[in-house]
Motif scaffolding. Structure first.
Motif, PDB file in Angstrom:
ATOM      1  N   UNK A 164       2.304   1.479  -3.512  1.00  0.00           N
ATOM      2  CA  UNK A 164       1.241   1.827  -4.481  1.00  0.00           C
ATOM      3  C   UNK A 164       0.926   3.316  -4.418  1.00  0.00           C
ATOM      4  N   UNK A 165       0.892   3.850  -3.208  1.00  0.00           N
ATOM      5  CA  UNK A 165       0.598   5.271  -3.029  1.00  0.00           C
ATOM      6  C   UNK A 165       1.722   6.142  -3.601  1.00  0.00           C
ATOM      7  N   UNK A 205       1.486   6.130  -7.313  1.00  0.00           N
ATOM      8  CA  UNK A 205       0.387   6.981  -7.790  1.00  0.00           C
ATOM      9  C   UNK A 205       0.801   8.455  -7.766  1.00  0.00           C
ATOM     10  N   UNK A 265       0.829  -1.205   0.000  1.00  0.00           N
ATOM     11  CA  UNK A 265       0.000   0.000   0.000  1.00  0.00           C
ATOM     12  C   UNK A 265       0.864   1.256   0.000  1.00  0.00           C
TER      13      UNK A 265
END
Lengths: 212, 212
Positions: A205-206, A209, A202
Protein backbone atom coordinates in the motif's frame (compact mmCIF):
# COMPACT_ATOMS: atom_id res chain seq x y z
CA UNK A 1 -15.51 -19.78 -12.83
CA UNK A 2 -17.63 -22.62 -14.08
CA UNK A 3 -16.84 -26.15 -13.01
CA UNK A 4 -13.78 -27.46 -14.79
CA UNK A 5 -12.35 -24.12 -15.86
CA UNK A 6 -8.82 -23.30 -14.88
CA UNK A 7 -7.92 -21.38 -11.78
CA UNK A 8 -5.62 -19.16 -13.84
CA UNK A 9 -8.56 -17.59 -15.70
CA UNK A 10 -10.07 -16.51 -12.42
CA UNK A 11 -6.79 -14.99 -11.27
CA UNK A 12 -6.51 -12.59 -14.19
CA UNK A 13 -8.10 -9.69 -12.33
CA UNK A 14 -6.01 -10.13 -9.17
CA UNK A 15 -2.74 -8.41 -8.32
CA UNK A 16 -2.05 -9.92 -4.91
CA UNK A 17 -2.49 -13.49 -3.89
CA UNK A 18 -1.92 -15.02 -0.46
CA UNK A 19 -1.50 -18.76 -0.09
CA UNK A 20 -1.45 -20.66 3.19
CA UNK A 21 -0.74 -24.31 3.88
CA UNK A 22 -3.00 -25.60 6.66
CA UNK A 23 -1.20 -28.72 7.82
CA UNK A 24 -4.04 -30.07 9.94
CA UNK A 25 -6.90 -27.93 8.65
CA UNK A 26 -10.06 -29.98 8.21
CA UNK A 27 -11.04 -31.20 4.74
CA UNK A 28 -14.45 -32.36 5.93
CA UNK A 29 -17.07 -31.18 8.37
CA UNK A 30 -15.98 -29.41 11.55
CA UNK A 31 -17.52 -27.71 14.55
CA UNK A 32 -17.90 -23.94 14.23
CA UNK A 33 -17.66 -23.73 18.03
CA UNK A 34 -14.22 -25.34 18.02
CA UNK A 35 -12.21 -24.06 15.08
CA UNK A 36 -8.81 -24.69 16.74
CA UNK A 37 -9.57 -28.31 17.73
CA UNK A 38 -12.26 -29.76 15.51
CA UNK A 39 -11.21 -27.54 12.60
CA UNK A 40 -7.48 -28.36 12.85
CA UNK A 41 -6.54 -24.74 13.55
CA UNK A 42 -9.15 -23.54 11.10
CA UNK A 43 -9.07 -20.29 13.14
CA UNK A 44 -5.64 -19.57 11.60
CA UNK A 45 -7.02 -20.16 8.11
CA UNK A 46 -10.01 -17.88 8.79
CA UNK A 47 -7.87 -15.02 10.09
CA UNK A 48 -5.55 -15.45 7.14
CA UNK A 49 -8.45 -15.12 4.68
CA UNK A 50 -9.92 -12.12 6.51
CA UNK A 51 -6.63 -10.26 6.75
CA UNK A 52 -5.90 -10.90 3.09
CA UNK A 53 -9.18 -9.34 1.98
CA UNK A 54 -10.64 -6.88 4.47
CA UNK A 55 -9.83 -3.29 5.22
CA UNK A 56 -12.01 -0.97 7.28
CA UNK A 57 -15.48 -0.88 5.74
CA UNK A 58 -14.34 -2.58 2.57
CA UNK A 59 -12.66 -5.40 0.77
CA UNK A 60 -9.55 -5.52 -1.40
CA UNK A 61 -10.97 -6.37 -4.80
CA UNK A 62 -7.52 -6.91 -6.31
CA UNK A 63 -6.55 -9.54 -3.73
CA UNK A 64 -7.25 -13.21 -3.41
CA UNK A 65 -6.48 -16.09 -1.06
CA UNK A 66 -5.84 -19.76 -1.59
CA UNK A 67 -5.82 -22.14 1.36
CA UNK A 68 -4.32 -25.58 0.92
CA UNK A 69 -6.04 -27.78 3.47
CA UNK A 70 -4.10 -30.89 4.45
CA UNK A 71 -6.06 -32.22 7.43
CA UNK A 72 -8.31 -35.28 7.55
CA UNK A 73 -10.51 -36.78 6.19
CA UNK A 74 -9.81 -35.98 2.52
CA UNK A 75 -6.54 -34.11 1.93
CA UNK A 76 -5.51 -32.24 -0.07
CA UNK A 77 -8.33 -29.80 -0.79
CA UNK A 78 -7.85 -26.19 -1.84
CA UNK A 79 -10.16 -23.23 -1.41
CA UNK A 80 -9.82 -20.01 -3.38
CA UNK A 81 -11.48 -16.73 -2.39
CA UNK A 82 -11.62 -13.88 -4.92
CA UNK A 83 -11.72 -10.49 -3.19
CA UNK A 84 -13.49 -8.83 -6.09
CA UNK A 85 -16.25 -11.42 -6.25
CA UNK A 86 -16.77 -12.73 -2.74
CA UNK A 87 -20.13 -11.93 -1.12
CA UNK A 88 -21.68 -12.58 2.29
CA UNK A 89 -18.30 -12.65 4.02
CA UNK A 90 -17.53 -10.62 7.12
CA UNK A 91 -14.18 -10.57 8.89
CA UNK A 92 -15.13 -12.54 12.02
CA UNK A 93 -13.69 -16.03 12.20
CA UNK A 94 -17.01 -17.79 12.58
CA UNK A 95 -18.44 -16.23 9.44
CA UNK A 96 -15.42 -17.13 7.34
CA UNK A 97 -15.41 -20.64 8.82
CA UNK A 98 -19.08 -21.09 7.89
CA UNK A 99 -18.30 -20.33 4.26
CA UNK A 100 -15.34 -22.74 4.30
CA UNK A 101 -17.49 -25.46 5.80
CA UNK A 102 -20.08 -24.91 3.12
CA UNK A 103 -17.41 -25.15 0.41
CA UNK A 104 -16.07 -28.39 1.88
CA UNK A 105 -19.47 -30.03 1.40
CA UNK A 106 -18.85 -29.98 -2.37
CA UNK A 107 -16.64 -32.86 -3.43
CA UNK A 108 -15.68 -31.53 -6.85
CA UNK A 109 -12.31 -32.56 -8.29
CA UNK A 110 -12.10 -29.42 -10.46
CA UNK A 111 -12.66 -25.82 -9.32
CA UNK A 112 -16.27 -25.21 -8.38
CA UNK A 113 -17.87 -22.01 -7.06
CA UNK A 114 -19.72 -22.90 -3.87
CA UNK A 115 -20.83 -19.39 -2.94
CA UNK A 116 -20.14 -16.10 -4.73
CA UNK A 117 -16.37 -15.69 -5.04
CA UNK A 118 -15.50 -18.89 -3.16
CA UNK A 119 -14.20 -21.91 -5.05
CA UNK A 120 -13.04 -25.38 -4.05
CA UNK A 121 -11.15 -28.16 -5.82
CA UNK A 122 -9.33 -31.34 -4.92
CA UNK A 123 -5.96 -29.83 -5.73
CA UNK A 124 -2.52 -30.16 -4.16
CA UNK A 125 -0.21 -27.21 -3.67
CA UNK A 126 1.79 -28.37 -6.68
CA UNK A 127 -1.28 -28.21 -8.91
CA UNK A 128 -2.26 -24.82 -7.48
CA UNK A 129 1.17 -23.28 -7.97
CA UNK A 130 1.25 -24.54 -11.56
CA UNK A 131 -1.65 -22.20 -12.31
CA UNK A 132 0.20 -19.14 -10.99
CA UNK A 133 2.68 -18.57 -13.78
CA UNK A 134 1.58 -14.96 -14.19
CA UNK A 135 2.58 -14.21 -10.61
CA UNK A 136 5.97 -13.49 -9.09
CA UNK A 137 5.94 -15.89 -6.17
CA UNK A 138 7.52 -15.31 -2.79
CA UNK A 139 7.90 -17.73 0.07
CA UNK A 140 7.65 -16.38 3.61
CA UNK A 141 10.17 -17.74 6.06
CA UNK A 142 11.91 -16.20 9.05
CA UNK A 143 15.34 -16.39 7.40
CA UNK A 144 14.22 -14.71 4.16
CA UNK A 145 15.28 -11.33 2.84
CA UNK A 146 13.46 -8.43 4.47
CA UNK A 147 10.45 -7.48 2.36
CA UNK A 148 11.41 -3.81 2.85
CA UNK A 149 14.44 -4.52 0.65
CA UNK A 150 12.15 -5.23 -2.28
CA UNK A 151 12.26 -1.48 -2.51
CA UNK A 152 10.56 0.58 -5.15
CA UNK A 153 9.76 -1.97 -7.77
CA UNK A 154 6.73 -3.98 -6.89
CA UNK A 155 5.85 -6.61 -9.44
CA UNK A 156 2.59 -6.37 -11.32
CA UNK A 157 1.26 -9.59 -9.81
CA UNK A 158 2.64 -11.04 -6.61
CA UNK A 159 1.83 -14.24 -4.74
CA UNK A 160 2.97 -14.92 -1.18
CA UNK A 161 3.14 -18.45 0.22
CA UNK A 162 3.29 -19.22 3.94
CA UNK A 163 2.81 -22.08 6.35
CA UNK A 164 0.52 -22.19 9.37
CA UNK A 165 1.68 -22.66 12.98
CA UNK A 166 3.41 -25.91 11.95
CA UNK A 167 5.31 -24.32 9.08
CA UNK A 168 5.63 -26.21 5.81
CA UNK A 169 6.76 -29.85 5.56
CA UNK A 170 10.08 -30.50 3.89
CA UNK A 171 8.74 -32.13 0.72
CA UNK A 172 6.24 -29.34 0.18
CA UNK A 173 8.85 -26.71 0.92
CA UNK A 174 11.14 -28.18 -1.73
CA UNK A 175 8.31 -27.86 -4.22
CA UNK A 176 7.67 -24.28 -3.23
CA UNK A 177 11.32 -23.29 -3.38
CA UNK A 178 11.52 -24.50 -6.98
CA UNK A 179 8.67 -22.19 -7.95
CA UNK A 180 9.36 -18.98 -6.05
CA UNK A 181 11.44 -16.01 -7.03
CA UNK A 182 12.71 -15.41 -3.52
CA UNK A 183 12.28 -16.24 0.14
CA UNK A 184 11.31 -13.18 2.18
CA UNK A 185 10.57 -12.26 5.77
CA UNK A 186 8.54 -9.43 7.24
CA UNK A 187 9.69 -9.18 10.84
CA UNK A 188 12.64 -9.86 13.14
CA UNK A 189 10.19 -11.97 15.15
CA UNK A 190 8.34 -15.12 14.16
CA UNK A 191 4.79 -13.95 13.51
CA UNK A 192 1.45 -15.57 12.84
CA UNK A 193 0.54 -16.05 9.19
CA UNK A 194 -2.23 -13.44 9.19
CA UNK A 195 0.10 -10.89 10.79
CA UNK A 196 2.53 -11.41 7.90
CA UNK A 197 -0.28 -10.65 5.46
CA UNK A 198 -1.08 -7.36 7.21
CA UNK A 199 2.55 -6.28 6.98
CA UNK A 200 2.85 -7.28 3.31
CA UNK A 201 -0.30 -5.36 2.44
CA UNK A 202 0.99 -2.32 4.31
CA UNK A 203 4.31 -2.49 2.50
CA UNK A 204 2.57 -2.68 -0.89
CA UNK A 205 0.00 0.00 0.00
CA UNK A 206 2.84 2.36 0.85
CA UNK A 207 4.66 1.62 -2.40
CA UNK A 208 1.48 2.19 -4.37
CA UNK A 209 0.95 5.52 -2.63
CA UNK A 210 4.50 6.59 -3.51
CA UNK A 211 3.81 5.81 -7.15
CA UNK A 212 0.73 8.05 -7.24
CA UNK B 1 -3.45 -6.38 41.11
CA UNK B 2 -5.67 -6.79 44.13
CA UNK B 3 -9.10 -5.22 44.15
CA UNK B 4 -8.94 -1.46 44.52
CA UNK B 5 -5.30 -1.03 43.57
CA UNK B 6 -4.44 1.37 40.82
CA UNK B 7 -4.11 0.40 37.21
CA UNK B 8 -0.85 2.31 36.99
CA UNK B 9 0.92 -0.13 39.33
CA UNK B 10 0.04 -2.97 37.04
CA UNK B 11 1.34 -1.10 34.00
CA UNK B 12 4.85 -0.69 35.38
CA UNK B 13 6.21 -3.75 33.63
CA UNK B 14 4.66 -2.90 30.24
CA UNK B 15 6.29 -0.99 27.40
CA UNK B 16 3.48 -1.05 24.86
CA UNK B 17 -0.17 -0.52 25.52
CA UNK B 18 -3.01 -0.68 23.00
CA UNK B 19 -6.35 0.90 23.82
CA UNK B 20 -9.54 0.46 21.83
CA UNK B 21 -12.90 2.14 22.21
CA UNK B 22 -15.72 -0.33 21.50
CA UNK B 23 -18.67 1.94 20.80
CA UNK B 24 -21.30 -0.79 20.91
CA UNK B 25 -19.31 -3.56 22.56
CA UNK B 26 -21.38 -5.40 25.13
CA UNK B 27 -20.97 -4.60 28.82
CA UNK B 28 -23.12 -7.55 29.88
CA UNK B 29 -23.68 -11.11 28.75
CA UNK B 30 -23.47 -11.90 25.05
CA UNK B 31 -23.68 -14.90 22.75
CA UNK B 32 -20.33 -16.48 21.87
CA UNK B 33 -21.90 -17.68 18.61
CA UNK B 34 -22.72 -14.13 17.54
CA UNK B 35 -19.90 -11.80 18.50
CA UNK B 36 -20.67 -9.21 15.79
CA UNK B 37 -24.38 -8.91 16.62
CA UNK B 38 -25.04 -9.96 20.20
CA UNK B 39 -21.57 -8.81 21.28
CA UNK B 40 -21.79 -5.40 19.57
CA UNK B 41 -18.82 -6.12 17.30
CA UNK B 42 -17.05 -7.94 20.09
CA UNK B 43 -15.20 -9.74 17.27
CA UNK B 44 -13.28 -6.51 16.64
CA UNK B 45 -12.36 -6.27 20.31
CA UNK B 46 -11.21 -9.90 20.38
CA UNK B 47 -9.01 -9.53 17.32
CA UNK B 48 -7.58 -6.34 18.76
CA UNK B 49 -6.62 -8.10 21.98
CA UNK B 50 -5.14 -11.08 20.15
CA UNK B 51 -3.09 -8.98 17.74
CA UNK B 52 -1.79 -6.84 20.59
CA UNK B 53 -0.47 -9.85 22.47
CA UNK B 54 0.24 -12.87 20.31
CA UNK B 55 3.13 -13.71 18.06
CA UNK B 56 3.79 -17.15 16.59
CA UNK B 57 4.03 -19.64 19.46
CA UNK B 58 4.24 -16.95 22.08
CA UNK B 59 2.96 -13.84 23.74
CA UNK B 60 4.40 -10.35 24.04
CA UNK B 61 5.04 -10.07 27.75
CA UNK B 62 5.85 -6.37 27.52
CA UNK B 63 2.53 -5.50 25.91
CA UNK B 64 -0.93 -4.90 27.29
CA UNK B 65 -4.40 -4.03 26.02
CA UNK B 66 -7.21 -1.96 27.44
CA UNK B 67 -10.67 -2.16 25.89
CA UNK B 68 -13.18 0.54 26.74
CA UNK B 69 -16.60 -1.06 26.28
CA UNK B 70 -19.42 1.40 25.68
CA UNK B 71 -22.30 -0.86 24.66
CA UNK B 72 -25.37 -1.78 26.69
CA UNK B 73 -26.38 -2.63 29.36
CA UNK B 74 -23.85 -1.06 31.73
CA UNK B 75 -21.41 1.32 29.98
CA UNK B 76 -18.67 2.24 30.46
CA UNK B 77 -16.69 -0.82 31.50
CA UNK B 78 -12.98 -1.33 30.87
CA UNK B 79 -11.02 -4.53 30.56
CA UNK B 80 -7.25 -4.70 30.86
CA UNK B 81 -5.16 -7.65 29.69
CA UNK B 82 -1.52 -7.91 30.80
CA UNK B 83 0.58 -9.80 28.24
CA UNK B 84 3.10 -10.90 30.84
CA UNK B 85 0.48 -12.31 33.20
CA UNK B 86 -2.41 -13.54 31.09
CA UNK B 87 -3.03 -17.29 31.07
CA UNK B 88 -5.47 -19.61 29.29
CA UNK B 89 -5.79 -17.26 26.32
CA UNK B 90 -5.39 -18.42 22.73
CA UNK B 91 -5.63 -16.17 19.70
CA UNK B 92 -8.96 -17.39 18.31
CA UNK B 93 -11.83 -14.94 18.72
CA UNK B 94 -14.08 -17.33 20.60
CA UNK B 95 -11.48 -18.02 23.27
CA UNK B 96 -10.76 -14.34 23.85
CA UNK B 97 -14.49 -13.60 23.89
CA UNK B 98 -15.05 -16.28 26.52
CA UNK B 99 -12.54 -14.60 28.82
CA UNK B 100 -14.14 -11.19 28.23
CA UNK B 101 -17.58 -12.59 28.99
CA UNK B 102 -16.24 -14.10 32.19
CA UNK B 103 -14.74 -10.76 33.21
CA UNK B 104 -18.02 -8.95 32.52
CA UNK B 105 -19.78 -11.13 35.09
CA UNK B 106 -17.83 -9.30 37.81
CA UNK B 107 -19.46 -6.00 38.67
CA UNK B 108 -16.52 -4.42 40.50
CA UNK B 109 -16.17 -0.63 40.43
CA UNK B 110 -12.40 -0.82 40.95
CA UNK B 111 -9.92 -2.98 39.04
CA UNK B 112 -10.45 -6.66 39.78
CA UNK B 113 -8.56 -9.63 38.37
CA UNK B 114 -11.14 -12.04 36.96
CA UNK B 115 -8.74 -14.59 35.52
CA UNK B 116 -4.92 -14.55 35.47
CA UNK B 117 -3.81 -11.32 33.79
CA UNK B 118 -7.32 -10.09 32.97
CA UNK B 119 -8.82 -7.21 34.95
CA UNK B 120 -12.09 -5.31 34.82
CA UNK B 121 -13.35 -2.06 36.33
CA UNK B 122 -16.25 0.34 35.88
CA UNK B 123 -14.00 3.01 34.37
CA UNK B 124 -14.46 5.52 31.59
CA UNK B 125 -11.74 6.30 29.07
CA UNK B 126 -10.99 9.49 30.96
CA UNK B 127 -10.31 7.56 34.16
CA UNK B 128 -8.21 5.02 32.27
CA UNK B 129 -6.08 7.60 30.50
CA UNK B 130 -5.44 9.38 33.82
CA UNK B 131 -3.56 6.30 34.96
CA UNK B 132 -1.23 6.33 31.95
CA UNK B 133 0.99 9.25 32.82
CA UNK B 134 4.14 7.16 32.39
CA UNK B 135 3.24 6.51 28.77
CA UNK B 136 3.71 8.63 25.68
CA UNK B 137 0.26 8.44 24.21
CA UNK B 138 -0.59 8.39 20.51
CA UNK B 139 -3.97 8.59 18.87
CA UNK B 140 -4.54 6.65 15.66
CA UNK B 141 -6.46 8.44 12.96
CA UNK B 142 -6.27 8.35 9.16
CA UNK B 143 -5.07 11.97 8.96
CA UNK B 144 -2.28 11.56 11.51
CA UNK B 145 1.44 11.71 10.87
CA UNK B 146 2.89 8.52 9.42
CA UNK B 147 4.21 6.33 12.21
CA UNK B 148 7.31 5.65 10.07
CA UNK B 149 8.24 9.30 10.66
CA UNK B 150 8.63 8.61 14.36
CA UNK B 151 12.04 7.48 13.21
CA UNK B 152 14.77 6.14 15.38
CA UNK B 153 13.71 7.30 18.78
CA UNK B 154 11.01 5.10 20.18
CA UNK B 155 9.80 6.19 23.57
CA UNK B 156 10.39 3.95 26.55
CA UNK B 157 6.66 3.41 27.11
CA UNK B 158 4.10 4.00 24.39
CA UNK B 159 0.32 3.80 24.41
CA UNK B 160 -1.78 3.77 21.23
CA UNK B 161 -5.45 4.69 21.27
CA UNK B 162 -7.85 3.78 18.47
CA UNK B 163 -11.56 3.54 17.74
CA UNK B 164 -13.47 0.54 16.45
CA UNK B 165 -15.39 0.44 13.13
CA UNK B 166 -17.42 3.47 14.28
CA UNK B 167 -14.37 5.56 15.14
CA UNK B 168 -14.40 7.65 18.30
CA UNK B 169 -17.23 10.01 19.23
CA UNK B 170 -16.45 13.71 19.24
CA UNK B 171 -16.60 14.27 23.01
CA UNK B 172 -14.34 11.29 23.66
CA UNK B 173 -11.99 12.33 20.89
CA UNK B 174 -11.62 15.78 22.46
CA UNK B 175 -10.65 14.11 25.70
CA UNK B 176 -8.12 11.91 23.96
CA UNK B 177 -6.58 14.76 21.99
CA UNK B 178 -5.88 16.62 25.23
CA UNK B 179 -3.89 13.68 26.55
CA UNK B 180 -1.92 12.46 23.57
CA UNK B 181 1.45 13.53 22.32
CA UNK B 182 0.51 13.17 18.68
CA UNK B 183 -2.00 11.83 16.21
CA UNK B 184 -0.49 9.18 13.96
CA UNK B 185 -1.51 6.94 11.09
CA UNK B 186 -0.12 3.65 9.87
CA UNK B 187 -1.40 3.29 6.32
CA UNK B 188 -2.60 5.27 3.31
CA UNK B 189 -5.79 3.19 3.60
CA UNK B 190 -8.33 3.07 6.39
CA UNK B 191 -7.60 -0.17 8.19
CA UNK B 192 -9.24 -2.25 10.87
CA UNK B 193 -8.08 -1.58 14.41
CA UNK B 194 -6.27 -4.90 14.81
CA UNK B 195 -4.44 -4.37 11.52
CA UNK B 196 -3.12 -1.07 12.88
CA UNK B 197 -1.77 -2.92 15.91
CA UNK B 198 0.11 -5.40 13.73
CA UNK B 199 1.76 -2.56 11.82
CA UNK B 200 2.69 -0.64 14.98
CA UNK B 201 4.23 -3.76 16.50
CA UNK B 202 6.18 -4.40 13.30
CA UNK B 203 7.44 -0.82 13.26
CA UNK B 204 8.61 -1.06 16.88
CA UNK B 205 10.07 -4.56 16.43
CA UNK B 206 12.19 -3.26 13.57
CA UNK B 207 13.39 -0.27 15.60
CA UNK B 208 14.27 -2.54 18.48
CA UNK B 209 16.25 -4.80 16.17
CA UNK B 210 18.17 -1.82 14.81
CA UNK B 211 19.13 -0.86 18.35
CA UNK B 212 20.61 -4.29 19.08
Amino acid sequence: MSQGSKLSDELNSLKKLFIIVGNKASTGDFNLNDLPGSGGRMDIICRFIAQSLFISHGIREDSGVITILLGEPDPPRSIFVHGGKVRYMSPDERNVAGLIRKALRHKSEEWKETSPGIFIAKKSINEVLSDLNDFSMFYLREDGRDIFDLSNEPEEKMAFIIGDHLGVKEDIEELILKKVKETISVSPLSLQADQCVVIIHNFLDRLEELEC
